[in-house]
Design an enzyme around this catalytic site. Structure first.
Site, PDB file in Angstrom:
ATOM      1  CG  PHE A  61      -0.677 -10.813  34.528  1.00 17.01           C
ATOM      2  CD1 PHE A  61      -0.430 -11.921  35.319  1.00 17.01           C
ATOM      3  CD2 PHE A  61       0.384  -9.982  34.196  1.00 17.01           C
ATOM      4  CE1 PHE A  61       0.858 -12.211  35.772  1.00 17.01           C
ATOM      5  CE2 PHE A  61       1.664 -10.259  34.634  1.00 17.01           C
ATOM      6  CZ  PHE A  61       1.904 -11.374  35.429  1.00 17.01           C
ATOM      7  CE  LYS A  62       3.330  -9.113  38.810  1.00 17.12           C
ATOM      8  NZ  LYS A  62       3.581  -8.418  37.515  1.00 17.12           N
ATOM      9  CG  ASP A  63      -6.011  -6.867  39.298  1.00 13.15           C
ATOM     10  OD1 ASP A  63      -5.518  -6.506  40.379  1.00 13.15           O
ATOM     11  OD2 ASP A  63      -6.344  -6.067  38.407  1.00 13.15           O
TER      12      ASP A  63
END
Ligand SMILES: *Cc1c(COP(=O)(O)O)cnc(C)c1O
Length: 433
Positions: A106-108
């Site tokens: 999710f850090k993308d």
């Protein structure tokens, strides 16, 4: 929009200042002064809108005063070049799959948004190259490096501890080339972080080059994570499942869930939230006792959540006016051991066929245990299970396929700069850049 520090001892900052500084000078975290509620008409028809359309509306509320509309919408659409779908796992439990981006976690979303926002500010100012320093124990480095890859005017230095990140993680930031330099530090993660911190304080270095950080506490990294909660609500509404919707977030530093809580404050009709912890149970204990007692982190299977002093707790606390009662009425918690995680992954796989990664497993389990009758639960699947292939295969006795985009990284040639953990060496290297 102005941003104030949670410590309230620093002057308010503009969005640009908050993004470039990351942390406020009083070591507090920046918070937007206003949280705009979105009109009920938006939520009435939200299921008819696309992810991009929803995200642009949310972005307007956060950033619309500081960035012109066209540029902001371009930044949002460039960021969301992949989907964040919900997948049904069983009758009343859904997975919000946040692993369809370039580095499969999710850090993308936050990293890509921040890269584009920083580029926007650099272009506006017409200033020269900006250098991003980031220390990583694995996942942050890959999201930040890939988020900034090819972004003109920005060079990224990723510092990582030699031999202490997984081979898959390592190739995600050492094989990129272009504007990304990987620095392999002969030490542990804390040494990498110390080098970065000292660099920001070094006057000579700061005169030589413009330095900034891409830490997860940056407002440009955490706020955009609200986009996919609005989208999850919309997709659940289309299925007729959005009433009594409970959102469960596997949490470490609490950036991800905090973005969702901001969504709630904007009117997103999520009934309640669950923060699922691994054995690092600081927030869980806070909910029980009202006391926030940070401690050293414990290493677990869900290693991206191994945090003993979650930075974004300060934001959660501030958002609820420091009221334990208000916090516990809106958020509940759970904490799971590595044995619980293994058992949950196995049971879910056997009963539903769905492959959880160790982080998502905490979220799924919390819903299994805490969901009440009539509620529908959605947990964040925060990373693709193939990112933890060795662990997942061992636990599930599987041989899960590696997605093509992950396999592509592994074909590239590793390039890194070897570095000691001495600041003088790191500084001398940067001064020659
Ligand atoms: C970073 C991370 C988390 C924790 O998210 P926070 O925003 O720090 O709470 C959970 N799962 C994965 C896979 C991560 O990379």
């Amino acid at each position: 929009m102005k941003y104030y520090s949670t410590n309230r001892k620093a002057p308010v900052a503009s969005l640009r200042e908050a993004v470039v500084k990351g942390l406020a000078p009083d070591r507090g975290l920046y918070m937007p002064e206003k949280i705009k509620t979105l009109p009920t008409s938006f939520f009435e028809h939200i299921e008819q809108l696309s992810f991009q359309e929803i995200a642009c509306t949310v972005a307007d509320a956060f950033f619309g005063e500081d960035i012109n509309r066209e540029d902001l919408h371009r930044i949002v659409c460039d960021t969301l070049a992949f989907d964040c779908p919900v997948a049904q796992v069983e009758e009343n439990i859904y997975s919000l799959e946040l692993f369809h981006g370039p580095t499969l976690a999710f850090k993308d979303v936050g990293a890509r948004f921040m890269a584009r926002l920083l580029q926007y500010f650099i272009r506006q100012e017409g200033s020269g190259q900006v250098n991003v320093l980031v220390a990583t124990s694995g996942d942050t480095g890959s999201a930040v490096a890939n988020g900034f890859l090819g972004v003109e005017g920005i060079h990224v230095y990723v510092l990582y501890p030699k031999g202490k990140v997984s081979p898959i993680q390592e190739c995600q930031f050492t094989t990129l080339g272009q504007n990304i330099t990987a620095i392999e530090v002969d030490g542990v993660f804390d040494d990498c972080q110390a080098l970065v911190k000292q660099a920001f304080l070094d006057q000579q270095l700061n005169e030589h080059m413009k330095l900034t950080s891409a830490n997860s506490i940056n407002v440009a990294r955490f706020l955009p994570q609200a986009f996919y909660y609005f989208n999850a609500y919309a997709r659940m509404k289309a299925l007729g499942k959005a009433d009594n919707m409970v959102m469960c977030v596997p949490s470490g530093n609490f950036g991800n869930i905090t973005a969702g809580l901001f969504g709630s404050a904007m009117g997103l009709p999520i009934k309640r939230w669950i923060a699922a912890n691994n054995a690092n149970d600081i927030f869980y204990n806070y909910l029980l006792t009202g006391k926030y007692e940070p401690k050293a982190s414990i290493q677990t299977l869900a290693n991206a959540m191994d945090v003993g002093d979650p930075s974004n707790f300060a934001r959660v606390y501030d958002l609820y006016g420091g009221s334990h009662e208000r916090i516990t009425s809106h958020i509940s918690g759970a904490t799971y051991s590595d044995d619980d995680i293994r058992e949950t992954m196995r049971e879910c796989h056997e009963q539903t066929g769905y492959v959880l990664d160790p982080h998502g497993a905490c979220g799924y389990r919390a819903l299994k245990e805490l969901l009440a009758d009539g509620e529908t639960g959605v947990f964040c699947e925060t990373a693709h299970p193939a990112k933890f292939k060795e662990k997942v295969d061992e636990i599930l006795k599987t041989d899960i396929p590696i997605p093509t985009r992950l396999a592509e990284f592994m074909k590239g040639e590793k390039k890194s700069v070897e570095m000691t953990k001495k600041f003088e060496d790191f500084k001398a290297f940067l001064l020659k850049e």
